[in-house]
Design a protein around this motif. Structure first.
Motif, PDB file in Angstrom:
ATOM      1  N   ARG A 164      15.597   3.665  -2.748  1.00 40.47           N
ATOM      2  CA  ARG A 164      14.776   4.343  -1.744  1.00 40.47           C
ATOM      3  C   ARG A 164      15.630   4.901  -0.622  1.00 40.47           C
ATOM      4  NH1 ARG A 164       9.657   0.317  -1.757  1.00 40.47           N
ATOM      5  NH2 ARG A 164       9.256   0.516  -3.982  1.00 40.47           N
ATOM      6  N   SER A 208      15.255   4.874   2.444  1.00 39.82           N
ATOM      7  CA  SER A 208      15.443   3.934   3.567  1.00 39.82           C
ATOM      8  C   SER A 208      16.615   2.983   3.279  1.00 39.82           C
ATOM      9  CB  SER A 208      14.170   3.114   3.772  1.00 39.82           C
ATOM     10  OG  SER A 208      13.793   2.536   2.527  1.00 39.82           O
ATOM     11  N   LYS A 263       4.355   5.505  -5.119  1.00 39.79           N
ATOM     12  CA  LYS A 263       3.074   5.246  -4.447  1.00 39.79           C
ATOM     13  C   LYS A 263       2.673   6.515  -3.714  1.00 39.79           C
ATOM     14  CE  LYS A 263       1.987   1.963  -1.160  1.00 39.79           C
ATOM     15  NZ  LYS A 263       2.316   0.718  -0.450  1.00 39.79           N
ATOM     16  N   LEU A 264       1.334   6.815  -3.731  1.00 37.48           N
ATOM     17  CA  LEU A 264       0.919   8.066  -3.089  1.00 37.48           C
ATOM     18  C   LEU A 264       0.617   7.884  -1.612  1.00 37.48           C
ATOM     19  CD1 LEU A 264      -1.155   9.839  -5.886  1.00 37.48           C
ATOM     20  CD2 LEU A 264       0.930  10.654  -4.732  1.00 37.48           C
ATOM     21  N   LYS A 265      -0.144   6.818  -1.293  1.00 38.81           N
ATOM     22  CA  LYS A 265      -0.500   6.630   0.119  1.00 38.81           C
ATOM     23  C   LYS A 265      -0.105   5.221   0.596  1.00 38.81           C
ATOM     24  CE  LYS A 265      -4.011  10.074   0.937  1.00 38.81           C
ATOM     25  NZ  LYS A 265      -5.348  10.405   0.400  1.00 38.81           N
ATOM     26  N   PRO A 266       0.828   5.045   1.505  1.00 41.04           N
ATOM     27  CA  PRO A 266       1.700   6.120   1.962  1.00 41.04           C
ATOM     28  C   PRO A 266       2.656   6.514   0.824  1.00 41.04           C
ATOM     29  CG  PRO A 266       2.513   4.008   2.772  1.00 41.04           C
ATOM     30  CD  PRO A 266       1.233   3.734   2.030  1.00 41.04           C
ATOM     31  N   LEU A 267       3.158   7.752   0.924  1.00 38.71           N
ATOM     32  CA  LEU A 267       4.052   8.255  -0.131  1.00 38.71           C
ATOM     33  C   LEU A 267       5.333   7.430  -0.174  1.00 38.71           C
ATOM     34  CD1 LEU A 267       4.700  10.435  -2.304  1.00 38.71           C
ATOM     35  CD2 LEU A 267       5.854  11.713  -0.459  1.00 38.71           C
ATOM     36  N   GLU A 268       5.619   6.925  -1.364  1.00 31.40           N
ATOM     37  CA  GLU A 268       6.893   6.200  -1.573  1.00 31.40           C
ATOM     38  C   GLU A 268       7.570   6.789  -2.809  1.00 31.40           C
ATOM     39  OE1 GLU A 268       5.726   1.830   0.140  1.00 31.40           O
ATOM     40  OE2 GLU A 268       6.847   1.933  -1.765  1.00 31.40           O
TER      41      GLU A 268
END
Lengths: 110, 110
Positions: free
Chosen positions: B40, B42, B75-80
Motif C-alpha cells: 500500500r 501508505s 476496497k471501494l469505500k474508503p478506496l484502498e
C-alpha cells in the motif's frame, strides 16, 4: 538516479550504493563501451552521442575512484592514455547484460 | 539516470531503454519494497525516506505503464488499493539482487 532505499539511517544499503555508483548520465554507456573494446577517450566521443570532454573526464575519474576502471599511460609524448575495466567493472558488465536482456523483453511487450 | 548508449539513431538500445525505465529517484526503492511484501502507498511512505505523495503516485503510475507493477482495488469505500509486481517486475528484482551483491563488494573494497 540518486536513490533512497535507506533502511536504517546509519547503515548504507548496498543496492543504493551500487545505483549511486553507476548513476550519472554517461557511466553506464562508458562501461558498456569499455567492455566492447573501446579504450581511449577520443573513441568514447565517437560512440556516445552528446557527450562533452569535461563531463567525460569527470565521469572517467569517478569510475576510477569507484574501482570500476583503471587508467594506463601508453605514450608520454604526446600523452596517450587507455582505460580498462577492473574485475569489479567486468562484474558490473555481467549485470548490465542481464539488464539489456530485460530491456529487450520490455521493448517486445510494448 | 537518462542514458545515451544510442548505437544507431533509430534503433533503441535495450540497455538504455531498461535504464530509462527504472530511472527516477524512487522507482528502484518502490520495486525493492514491493518484493519485500509492501503493497500500500501508505507503507511506502513509512519505509522510503523523503518520498512525497505526488511523486510517489506519479512513479507508481509510470511503473504501471511500463508493466512492472499492477494496481488492485481491495476496497471501494474508503478506496484502498494494493500494488503487486508483475512477472517483468519480478525479473527486474532478480537483477537488483545481483546489483545489491555487487554493491556489497564495492562497500567491502572501500
Amino acid at each position: 538516479m540518486k536513490n533512497k532505499i535507506r533502511v536504517d539511517a546509519n547503515k548504507i544499503c548496498p543496492l543504493e550504493h551500487a545505483v549511486n555508483t553507476i548513476s550519472g548520465k554517461w557511466k553506464i554507456p562508458i562501461v558498456w563501451h569499455l567492455q566492447q573494446g573501446l579504450k581511449r577517450p577520443s573513441e568514447f566521443f565517437y560512440h556516445i552521442a552528446d557527450i562533452n570532454r569535461r563531463v567525460l573526464s569527470r565521469q572517467l575519474k569517478e569510475l576510477e575512484e569507484s574501482g570500476l576502471v583503471v587508467k594506463q599511460v601508453v605514450k608520454l609524448k604526446p600523452l596517450e592514455v587507455e582505460y580498462h575495466l577492473t574485475r569489479t567493472g567486468h562484474d558490473l558488465v555481467k549485470i548490465l547484460w542481464q539488464l539489456n536482456a530485460w530491456g529487450e523483453g520490455l521493448l517486445k511487450n510494448e
